[in-house]
Scaffold this active site. Structure first.
Site, mmCIF file in Angstrom:
data_model
loop_
_atom_site.group_PDB
_atom_site.id
_atom_site.type_symbol
_atom_site.label_atom_id
_atom_site.label_comp_id
_atom_site.label_asym_id
_atom_site.label_seq_id
_atom_site.Cartn_x
_atom_site.Cartn_y
_atom_site.Cartn_z
ATOM 1 N NE ARG A 16 -0.963 1.848 3.465
ATOM 2 C CZ ARG A 16 0.048 2.426 3.806
ATOM 3 N NH1 ARG A 16 1.383 1.736 4.324
ATOM 4 N NH2 ARG A 16 0.264 3.836 3.400
ATOM 5 N N GLY A 17 0.251 2.558 -0.038
ATOM 6 C CA GLY A 17 0.981 3.724 -0.145
ATOM 7 C C GLY A 17 1.182 3.794 -1.784
ATOM 8 C CB ALA A 18 0.590 6.612 -3.998
ATOM 9 C CB CYS A 119 -2.234 8.180 5.884
ATOM 10 S SG CYS A 119 -2.355 6.893 4.994
ATOM 11 C CG ASP A 188 -3.221 8.011 -2.366
ATOM 12 O OD1 ASP A 188 -3.273 8.615 -1.311
ATOM 13 O OD2 ASP A 188 -2.698 6.977 -2.692
ATOM 14 C CG ASN A 198 -2.820 11.746 1.436
ATOM 15 O OD1 ASN A 198 -2.235 11.002 0.763
ATOM 16 N ND2 ASN A 198 -2.713 12.384 2.427
ATOM 17 C CE LYS A 199 -5.702 6.126 3.391
ATOM 18 N NZ LYS A 199 -6.350 5.137 2.894
ATOM 19 C CE LYS A 224 3.091 9.157 -4.791
ATOM 20 N NZ LYS A 224 3.552 9.752 -3.545
HETATM 21 C C1 RUB Z 1 -1.757 5.765 1.605
HETATM 22 C C2 RUB Z 1 -1.772 7.430 1.637
HETATM 23 C C3 RUB Z 1 -0.535 8.068 1.449
HETATM 24 C C4 RUB Z 1 -0.230 8.099 0.038
HETATM 25 C C5 RUB Z 1 1.390 8.739 -0.148
HETATM 26 O O1 RUB Z 1 -3.188 5.310 1.509
HETATM 27 O O2 RUB Z 1 -2.814 7.955 1.426
HETATM 28 O O3 RUB Z 1 -0.689 9.233 2.064
HETATM 29 O O4 RUB Z 1 -0.289 6.851 -0.661
HETATM 30 O O5 RUB Z 1 2.019 7.795 0.125
HETATM 31 P P1 RUB Z 1 -3.253 3.820 1.523
HETATM 32 P P2 RUB Z 1 3.680 7.605 -0.294
HETATM 33 O O6 RUB Z 1 -2.706 3.147 2.805
HETATM 34 O O7 RUB Z 1 -4.875 3.189 1.395
HETATM 35 O O8 RUB Z 1 -2.822 2.996 0.273
HETATM 36 O O9 RUB Z 1 4.211 8.968 -0.083
HETATM 37 O O10 RUB Z 1 4.284 6.414 0.336
HETATM 38 O O11 RUB Z 1 3.388 7.520 -1.795
#
Ligand code: RUB
Length: 311
Positions: A16-18, A119, A188, A198-199, A224
């Protein structure tokens, strides 16, 4: 790993995480390309769609697939080599962008600051860690980030890096905002008009920050930014299952649940977006999409996947 289990890992949020999702997808595409024997174009197109169908909101996944699928070559071997090269380039982009964002973002953090984050964003955490490594005395408020508790991951990661962390419930943001010097969150998706997706809860945090005149900073790699929003498409907000929010007893009583995973923060609430090409105002989003990602109206056909693939 086979393609379907990889897709399931994204869907179930094991991955998870974009940016992590995008990097993982690039690795999976590369691995899959090595296995495909016949009908290379068709098979890779199918694989792309399977991956794109996992989570609809983060445009990083879409940008990764689009970048990789612009491979060239006339024989299957040339195409495979080109695709693998592009997947590796994308993976390199993810890693180098985050290093650069940390370097630029760290300059925005003053010694003695209290930072609030929501998040679990690897980009936001990279900035915070870098400030700590530079010897700045910082403290962090991390929200729990219901219903999936990504705030616990953030609290653990920061604590393991030796940073002072206080975990708070999502609804305590306004209670504590007067103790906060800046908010840093990840992204995201950033739309053509500079809004942040975002979250869920991010826009409430932004509202509190604006009211209290606390700078609201976004850490976001240029992958992004959403090219599709230039062509008027709206970002699809993922709604997840009711079971993530409510116990079975309530659901059995007929209580309804809505569980959107993301929300939209308008650009007026954002002070700056830290990208790997610099700290930019949200108003510059269109130029990032056009000049950095290379999308113009003329290259509309370059967007090989349209939103119907998400449905
Ligand atoms: C994760 C989320 C993060 C972004 C950015 O949501 O909202 O703030 O994805 O993360 P989920 P990064 O847990 O539902 O995927 O900076 O790591 O890309």
């Amino acid at each position: 790993m086979d393609l379907l289990s990889a897709a399931e890992k994204i869907k179930s949020m094991e991955i998870r995480g974009a940016s992590r999702i995008a990097k993982f997808a690039a690795e999976v595409m590369k691995e899959h390309a090595l296995k495909v024997r016949d009908n290379f174009d068709e098979e890779m197109m199918k694989a792309s769609q399977i991956l794109l169908n996992t989570r609809p909101t983060a445009v990083s996944l879409y940008n990764a697939i689009n970048y990789i699928m612009r491979y060239t070559g006339s024989t299957p071997e040339e195409k495979r080599a080109s695709l693998i090269r592009r997947a590796e380039e994308f993976i390199g982009w993810v890693d180098s962008a985050q290093r650069k964002i940390a370097e630029i973002g760290e300059r925005r953090i003053k010694d003695g600051s209290t930072i609030l984050t929501h998040c679990n964003s690897s980009a936001a955490i990279a900035v915070i860690k870098r400030a700590h490594e530079a010897g700045k005395r910082i403290e962090v408020f991390a929200t729990e980030s219901r219903p999936r508790w990504q705030g616990h991951i953030t609290a653990r990661q920061l604590r393991e890096a030796g940073i002072e962390v206080t975990l708070i419930v999502d609804s305590a943001v306004r209670y504590f905002i007067s103790e906060v010097d800046c908010v840093i969150v990840g992204a995201d998706t950033i739309t053509a008009n500079g809004a942040l997706v975002n979250k869920i809860g991010t826009s409430q945090v932004a509202l509190c920050a604006k009211e209290a005149r606390v700078p609201f900073i976004v850490a976001a790699e240029t992958f992004k930014f959403s090219p599709k929003t230039i062509f008027g498409e709206l970002v699809l907000i993922e709604e997840r299952s009711a079971e993530e929010v409510a116990p079975k007893e309530l659901l059995e009583l007929g209580v309804k649940v809505r569980n959107p995973a993301f929300d939209v923060t308008p650009r007026d609430y954002i002070d700056v977006i830290i990208t790997e090409i610099g700290a930019i105002p949200p108003e510059m989003a269109y130029l990032v999409i056009k000049d950095r990602l290379g999308y113009t109206e003329i290259s509309r056909e370059e967007l090989r996947f349209d939103s119907e693939h998400y449905e």
